[in-house]
Structures are given as C-alpha cells and as structure tokens.
Design a protein around this motif. Structure first.
Motif, PDB file in Angstrom:
ATOM      1  N   GLU A 144       0.819  -1.217   0.000  1.00 49.64           N
ATOM      2  CA  GLU A 144       0.000   0.000   0.000  1.00 49.64           C
ATOM      3  C   GLU A 144       0.854   1.269   0.000  1.00 49.64           C
ATOM      4  OE1 GLU A 144      -2.795  -0.522   3.219  1.00 49.64           O
ATOM      5  OE2 GLU A 144      -3.655  -2.266   2.199  1.00 49.64           O
ATOM      6  N   SER A 145       2.136   1.131   0.320  1.00 52.23           N
ATOM      7  CA  SER A 145       2.995   2.324   0.401  1.00 52.23           C
ATOM      8  C   SER A 145       3.625   2.682  -0.953  1.00 52.23           C
ATOM      9  CB  SER A 145       4.110   2.085   1.422  1.00 52.23           C
ATOM     10  OG  SER A 145       5.062   1.182   0.886  1.00 52.23           O
ATOM     11  N   ILE A 146       3.514   1.794  -1.916  1.00 52.05           N
ATOM     12  CA  ILE A 146       4.141   2.058  -3.226  1.00 52.05           C
ATOM     13  C   ILE A 146       3.246   3.011  -4.035  1.00 52.05           C
ATOM     14  CG2 ILE A 146       4.908   1.010  -5.404  1.00 52.05           C
ATOM     15  CD1 ILE A 146       5.459  -1.565  -3.777  1.00 52.05           C
ATOM     16  N   ALA A 147       3.873   4.026  -4.613  1.00 50.46           N
ATOM     17  CA  ALA A 147       3.107   5.009  -5.401  1.00 50.46           C
ATOM     18  C   ALA A 147       2.332   4.275  -6.498  1.00 50.46           C
ATOM     19  CB  ALA A 147       4.056   6.022  -6.012  1.00 50.46           C
ATOM     20  N   LEU A 148       1.079   4.665  -6.662  1.00 55.26           N
ATOM     21  CA  LEU A 148       0.193   4.020  -7.645  1.00 55.26           C
ATOM     22  C   LEU A 148       0.846   3.940  -9.028  1.00 55.26           C
ATOM     23  CD1 LEU A 148      -2.823   3.060  -7.896  1.00 55.26           C
ATOM     24  CD2 LEU A 148      -3.327   5.350  -8.701  1.00 55.26           C
ATOM     25  N   SER A 149       1.470   5.041  -9.415  1.00 52.88           N
ATOM     26  CA  SER A 149       2.028   5.121 -10.772  1.00 52.88           C
ATOM     27  C   SER A 149       3.267   4.234 -10.950  1.00 52.88           C
ATOM     28  CB  SER A 149       2.390   6.565 -11.092  1.00 52.88           C
ATOM     29  OG  SER A 149       3.330   7.014 -10.127  1.00 52.88           O
ATOM     30  N   LYS A 150       3.890   3.799  -9.844  1.00 54.04           N
ATOM     31  CA  LYS A 150       5.102   2.969  -9.957  1.00 54.04           C
ATOM     32  C   LYS A 150       4.845   1.519  -9.536  1.00 54.04           C
ATOM     33  CE  LYS A 150       8.166   6.864  -9.126  1.00 54.04           C
ATOM     34  NZ  LYS A 150       9.432   7.342  -8.581  1.00 54.04           N
ATOM     35  N   ASP A 151       3.586   1.220  -9.261  1.00 55.94           N
ATOM     36  CA  ASP A 151       3.217  -0.075  -8.690  1.00 55.94           C
ATOM     37  C   ASP A 151       3.118  -1.142  -9.783  1.00 55.94           C
ATOM     38  OD1 ASP A 151       2.106  -2.090  -7.107  1.00 55.94           O
ATOM     39  OD2 ASP A 151       0.070  -1.337  -7.464  1.00 55.94           O
ATOM     40  N   VAL A 152       4.265  -1.630 -10.251  1.00 53.94           N
ATOM     41  CA  VAL A 152       4.267  -2.585 -11.362  1.00 53.94           C
ATOM     42  C   VAL A 152       3.738  -3.965 -10.962  1.00 53.94           C
ATOM     43  CG1 VAL A 152       6.026  -1.512 -12.813  1.00 53.94           C
ATOM     44  CG2 VAL A 152       6.734  -2.996 -10.933  1.00 53.94           C
ATOM     45  N   LEU A 170      -2.639  -1.176 -13.853  1.00 54.68           N
ATOM     46  CA  LEU A 170      -1.579  -2.166 -13.666  1.00 54.68           C
ATOM     47  C   LEU A 170      -2.125  -3.385 -12.916  1.00 54.68           C
ATOM     48  CD1 LEU A 170       1.088   0.465 -12.721  1.00 54.68           C
ATOM     49  CD2 LEU A 170       1.282  -1.065 -14.679  1.00 54.68           C
ATOM     50  N   VAL A 171      -1.917  -4.558 -13.481  1.00 53.88           N
ATOM     51  CA  VAL A 171      -2.454  -5.811 -12.932  1.00 53.88           C
ATOM     52  C   VAL A 171      -1.270  -6.710 -12.533  1.00 53.88           C
ATOM     53  CG1 VAL A 171      -3.874  -7.834 -13.477  1.00 53.88           C
ATOM     54  CG2 VAL A 171      -4.429  -5.636 -14.507  1.00 53.88           C
ATOM     55  N   PRO A 172      -1.362  -7.454 -11.415  1.00 57.24           N
ATOM     56  CA  PRO A 172      -0.251  -8.312 -11.020  1.00 57.24           C
ATOM     57  C   PRO A 172       0.272  -9.194 -12.167  1.00 57.24           C
ATOM     58  CG  PRO A 172      -1.834  -8.234  -9.258  1.00 57.24           C
ATOM     59  CD  PRO A 172      -2.458  -7.487 -10.425  1.00 57.24           C
ATOM     60  N   ALA A 188       7.748  -6.800 -17.258  1.00 57.41           N
ATOM     61  CA  ALA A 188       8.386  -5.854 -18.184  1.00 57.41           C
ATOM     62  C   ALA A 188       7.319  -5.000 -18.863  1.00 57.41           C
ATOM     63  CB  ALA A 188       9.213  -6.613 -19.208  1.00 57.41           C
ATOM     64  N   SER A 189       6.228  -5.638 -19.241  1.00 59.71           N
ATOM     65  CA  SER A 189       5.146  -4.920 -19.900  1.00 59.71           C
ATOM     66  C   SER A 189       4.555  -3.858 -18.960  1.00 59.71           C
ATOM     67  CB  SER A 189       4.079  -5.929 -20.326  1.00 59.71           C
ATOM     68  OG  SER A 189       2.981  -5.292 -20.875  1.00 59.71           O
ATOM     69  N   ASN A 190       4.390  -4.229 -17.686  1.00 59.92           N
ATOM     70  CA  ASN A 190       3.880  -3.283 -16.689  1.00 59.92           C
ATOM     71  C   ASN A 190       4.854  -2.117 -16.501  1.00 59.92           C
ATOM     72  OD1 ASN A 190       1.480  -4.531 -16.123  1.00 59.92           O
ATOM     73  ND2 ASN A 190       2.135  -5.469 -14.213  1.00 59.92           N
ATOM     74  N   LEU A 191       6.148  -2.423 -16.514  1.00 57.37           N
ATOM     75  CA  LEU A 191       7.141  -1.352 -16.358  1.00 57.37           C
ATOM     76  C   LEU A 191       7.040  -0.370 -17.529  1.00 57.37           C
ATOM     77  CD1 LEU A 191       9.651  -0.128 -14.907  1.00 57.37           C
ATOM     78  CD2 LEU A 191      11.053  -1.563 -16.417  1.00 57.37           C
ATOM     79  N   LEU A 192       6.904  -0.906 -18.732  1.00 55.71           N
ATOM     80  CA  LEU A 192       6.806  -0.040 -19.910  1.00 55.71           C
ATOM     81  C   LEU A 192       5.541   0.818 -19.834  1.00 55.71           C
ATOM     82  CD1 LEU A 192       8.045  -2.270 -22.876  1.00 55.71           C
ATOM     83  CD2 LEU A 192       9.336  -0.887 -21.292  1.00 55.71           C
ATOM     84  N   LEU A 193       4.471   0.219 -19.331  1.00 53.20           N
ATOM     85  CA  LEU A 193       3.221   0.990 -19.197  1.00 53.20           C
ATOM     86  C   LEU A 193       3.390   2.108 -18.165  1.00 53.20           C
ATOM     87  CD1 LEU A 193       0.182   1.388 -19.840  1.00 53.20           C
ATOM     88  CD2 LEU A 193      -0.289  -0.110 -17.918  1.00 53.20           C
ATOM     89  N   ALA A 194       3.991   1.777 -17.009  1.00 49.73           N
ATOM     90  CA  ALA A 194       4.196   2.787 -15.959  1.00 49.73           C
ATOM     91  C   ALA A 194       5.056   3.927 -16.501  1.00 49.73           C
ATOM     92  CB  ALA A 194       4.860   2.146 -14.746  1.00 49.73           C
ATOM     93  N   PHE A 195       6.071   3.562 -17.254  1.00 49.56           N
ATOM     94  CA  PHE A 195       6.972   4.548 -17.856  1.00 49.56           C
ATOM     95  C   PHE A 195       6.210   5.428 -18.839  1.00 49.56           C
ATOM     96  CE2 PHE A 195       9.696   5.580 -21.507  1.00 49.56           C
ATOM     97  CZ  PHE A 195      10.755   6.250 -20.903  1.00 49.56           C
ATOM     98  N   GLU A 196       5.436   4.799 -19.680  1.00 49.98           N
ATOM     99  CA  GLU A 196       4.724   5.545 -20.714  1.00 49.98           C
ATOM    100  C   GLU A 196       3.686   6.478 -20.101  1.00 49.98           C
ATOM    101  OE1 GLU A 196       2.729   3.114 -23.579  1.00 49.98           O
ATOM    102  OE2 GLU A 196       2.765   4.679 -25.097  1.00 49.98           O
ATOM    103  N   LEU A 197       2.972   5.968 -19.088  1.00 55.03           N
ATOM    104  CA  LEU A 197       1.951   6.804 -18.431  1.00 55.03           C
ATOM    105  C   LEU A 197       2.606   8.016 -17.762  1.00 55.03           C
ATOM    106  CD1 LEU A 197      -0.361   4.110 -16.818  1.00 55.03           C
ATOM    107  CD2 LEU A 197      -0.920   5.620 -18.718  1.00 55.03           C
ATOM    108  N   LYS A 198       3.816   7.798 -17.233  1.00 53.03           N
ATOM    109  CA  LYS A 198       4.507   8.890 -16.541  1.00 53.03           C
ATOM    110  C   LYS A 198       4.936   9.979 -17.514  1.00 53.03           C
ATOM    111  CE  LYS A 198       8.887   9.330 -14.212  1.00 53.03           C
ATOM    112  NZ  LYS A 198       9.902   8.492 -13.577  1.00 53.03           N
ATOM    113  N   LYS A 218      -2.302   9.562 -22.221  1.00 51.48           N
ATOM    114  CA  LYS A 218      -2.287   8.540 -21.170  1.00 51.48           C
ATOM    115  C   LYS A 218      -3.384   7.505 -21.420  1.00 51.48           C
ATOM    116  CE  LYS A 218      -0.145  11.077 -17.493  1.00 51.48           C
ATOM    117  NZ  LYS A 218       0.023  11.316 -16.092  1.00 51.48           N
ATOM    118  N   LEU A 219      -4.541   8.012 -21.773  1.00 53.07           N
ATOM    119  CA  LEU A 219      -5.648   7.097 -22.048  1.00 53.07           C
ATOM    120  C   LEU A 219      -5.308   6.176 -23.204  1.00 53.07           C
ATOM    121  CD1 LEU A 219      -8.781   9.379 -21.632  1.00 53.07           C
ATOM    122  CD2 LEU A 219      -8.165   7.370 -20.294  1.00 53.07           C
ATOM    123  N   GLU A 220      -4.622   6.756 -24.184  1.00 50.08           N
ATOM    124  CA  GLU A 220      -4.209   5.979 -25.353  1.00 50.08           C
ATOM    125  C   GLU A 220      -3.282   4.824 -24.942  1.00 50.08           C
ATOM    126  OE1 GLU A 220      -4.986   5.060 -28.926  1.00 50.08           O
ATOM    127  OE2 GLU A 220      -5.820   6.931 -28.142  1.00 50.08           O
TER     128      GLU A 220
END
Ligand code: NAD
Length: 317
Positions: A118-126, A144-146, A277-287, A295-297
C-alpha cells in the motif's frame, strides 16, 4: 474436437517469452526510447533471503538484460524494520529516475506485506497491488495488474485456449496470484471456483476444472486422480526440495491425462517476467505521456494488447 481428443501439450513459457520479447516488448521499448529519449527503470527491493525470490530475480535480470531498460536490485538485510523499509520505498516513490518499484515477497514475518504494497506510489506499482490498482483490476478497469496473473492469462491466450464459458478452478487466494487471476478469468467470462487452505476435499473441486490454475506453494499437491481427463493445467507454484525446483502440480503424473500443462520451471515464471516488463513499460509511458488523452491511449493500447493475444501474430502456430 473434444478436450479428450487433444494430444497432451506442454504450455511452454520460454517459447512464449521469446516471442513476446521479440514481437511486443522490444518494438515497444525502441519506440519509447525514440519518443521520450529515456530508458525505463525498475527498482527491485529484496529483504532477507528466499530461494524462490532468488530464482525469480535471476530469471528477471537475465530477461531484462535483453531489453532496453535499466534494472537495479536493492538488497536489504533480514533485520530491516517495517519503518526502515517504508522510508526506503518512500524515497524511491519520489525519485524521478525510477519508473517501477517491485518489492519481492515473501517478506520476513515482522513486516506486513499489505502495509508495504500500500505504500508504493500508484504510478510505480508494477505489481498492481496498491489500493488504486486493486480497485481497478477488481472492477476490470484498465490499470496495472499483477504480473503473474497476467502471465497465466497470456499463456492461455498464446495457446488459443478458449476461456469463455469454461469452468476455471483457481487453487490459492493470495492477492498476488489467486485473486487477480480469478478476476482476469471472470473478465474472460469463465465460471470461476476459488479453492484455498480450508477447502475440503480439494479434489472435489479440482476434478470439475476445465482449466486449473495452481498457486499454492506446496510441491506436487495436485496429482493424478485430482483432475478430469482433458483438463488444462497452469502451474504457478515455485517450490524447492533438495535444491530442485518444482511446481504445485505433479507434471509427469498428469501429462497423460491433460490436454495442456505448464511445467515448472519453464512455464508460468517466464510469462510473469514478460508481464512485469510490460507493466514497467506501461508505468513509464503513463509517466512521460504528457496529455491525459495520450495517457488514455497508452492504457487502451495496453488492454488491446491483452485482449488480442492470440489474434495479433504472437500466438502459437
Ligand atoms: P501464498 O502463501 O500467499 O498463498 C497460498 C495460497 O494457497 C493461500 O491462499 C492458501 O489458502 C492456499 N493454500 C495453502 N494450502 C492449501 C491447500 N492444501 N489446498 C488448497 N489451497 C491451499 O502464496 P502466493 O504468493 O500466492 O504463491 C503461491 C505459489 O506461487 C508459491 O509457490 C510462489 O512461490 C509461487 N509464485 C510464482 C510466481 C511465478 O511467477 N510463477 C509468482 C508468484 C508466486
């Protein structure tokens, strides 16, 4: 063709990972570095030592080395307190160079895993376990999904295994695997039964499964006689006995009767790493995506990606 007539087939996580790396992750990564002139960075935090974590870490580092991403591992001693770990995460939440944070579980027993996720920032929560992300995947909203749960779904889709209308039985109800995989299967219109440590007798339910997902952490818990002929089995378990890695499913015992089965190692593990890796790329792209529409795209692309595994050229031929 009925499931019984299908030749038993290995669900090959390594083959999936190879294809997914070349056809999805690498092109995505190259596009990002071209557009944003930056490389996504993942921070992995390990507290203490655990053989399953070490094996996952090794697999992840080897895989990430093939991608244009930066991956740094922070090893903290077993005695690290919860407060110290929270402070460490908080620093990384505010570090603009870090796009994704993964805290490896299991954590030592004196640290509460929920408090940490719960302490991990939403946007970085891969790992998709912070409250905002849990809310999203529980409601089938894009976010982001587990990674392990996504990996299970990706393997089923890679092998073009029909999910809609099937009876899926998930053994294990953890936040990191059992629950998200249940939600993903429901989103795919399966009928889902969830079993856990108090389910008695387990085989009464596993025998009904068209698709069985084992995520328990007990070596060879699922054996012959516990599943019906022609079932599809995905083994998520990672256990060690005498230094040998094995799953929750007795692969050799079941091979004759199933239509598809994933081995351990070489099944769910490589798929999990791909999805991380896919989640990391998404977090990066959203940021880095500047406008909301952009972002929606990103989210739309991400979801289209999972919805169409099996239709976009990286399914098994
Ligand atoms: P966990 O300990 O958090 O959860 C285990 C679940 O199994 C619980 O819900 C519990 O109720 C259930 N369970 C325990 N004994 C049972 C029994 N006898 N019958 C039915 N259910 C029972 O574990 P977790 O984090 O969900 O991990 C499960 C397994 O998956 C572990 O072996 C772990 O190492 C592995 N894992 C693999 C990956 C991967 O990438 N392949 C990723 C994460 C976890």
């Amino acid at each position: 063709m009925s499931l019984n007539e299908v030749k038993p087939k290995k669900i090959d996580g390594r083959l999936f990972a190879q294809e997914y790396l070349n056809k999805v992750l690498k092109p995505r990564c190259e596009t990002f570095t071209e557009i944003y002139k930056k490389v996504p960075k993942l921070s992995t935090i390990l507290v203490g030592e655990n053989p399953a974590s070490e094996s996952y870490l090794k697999l992840k580092e080897k895989f990430f080395a093939k991608l244009c991403v930066e991956s740094e591992v922070f090893r903290l001693p077993e005695e690290t307190t919860e407060e110290e770990l929270l402070a460490f995460i908080n620093k990384q939440n505010h570090d603009n160079q870090i796009d994704g944070i993964l805290v490896q579980v299991p954590l030592p027993s004196h640290i509460d895993e929920d408090t940490i996720s719960e302490s991990i920032a939403l946007s970085k929560d891969v790992e998709g376990l912070s409250p905002g992300n849990v809310h999203a995947w529980a409601k089938a909203l894009p976010n982001l999904v587990p990674a392990t749960a996504l990996g299970v779904l990706a393997l089923l889709k890679f092998y073009k295994i029909p999910i809609e209308g099937k009876h899926a039985v998930v053994v294990g109800r953890s936040m990191i695997v059992g629950k998200p995989v249940t939600h993903l299967l429901l989103k795919e219109n399966a009928t889902v039964t969830v079993c856990h440590s108090r389910t008695k007798p387990l085989e009464k339910y596993t025998k009904q499964a068209d698709i069985l997902i084992a995520a328990v952490g007990q070596p060879h818990l699922i054996k012959k006689g516990m599943i019906k002929d022609g079932a599809i089995v995905v083994d998520v378990g990672i256990n060690f006995e005498d230094g040998k890695m094995m799953g929750d499913v007795d692969y050799d015992d079941l091979l004759e009767t199933v239509s598809y089965i994933s081995p351990v190692p070489g099944g769910s593990g490589p798929a999990t790493v791909c999805m991380l890796a896919s989640n990391l790329l998404l977090a990066f792209e959203l940021k880095w995506a500047k406008k909301n529409e952009e972002k929606l795209e990103c989210l739309r692309d991400y979801y289209a990606n999972y919805d169409t595994i099996g239709e976009t050229g990286f399914c098994i031929e």
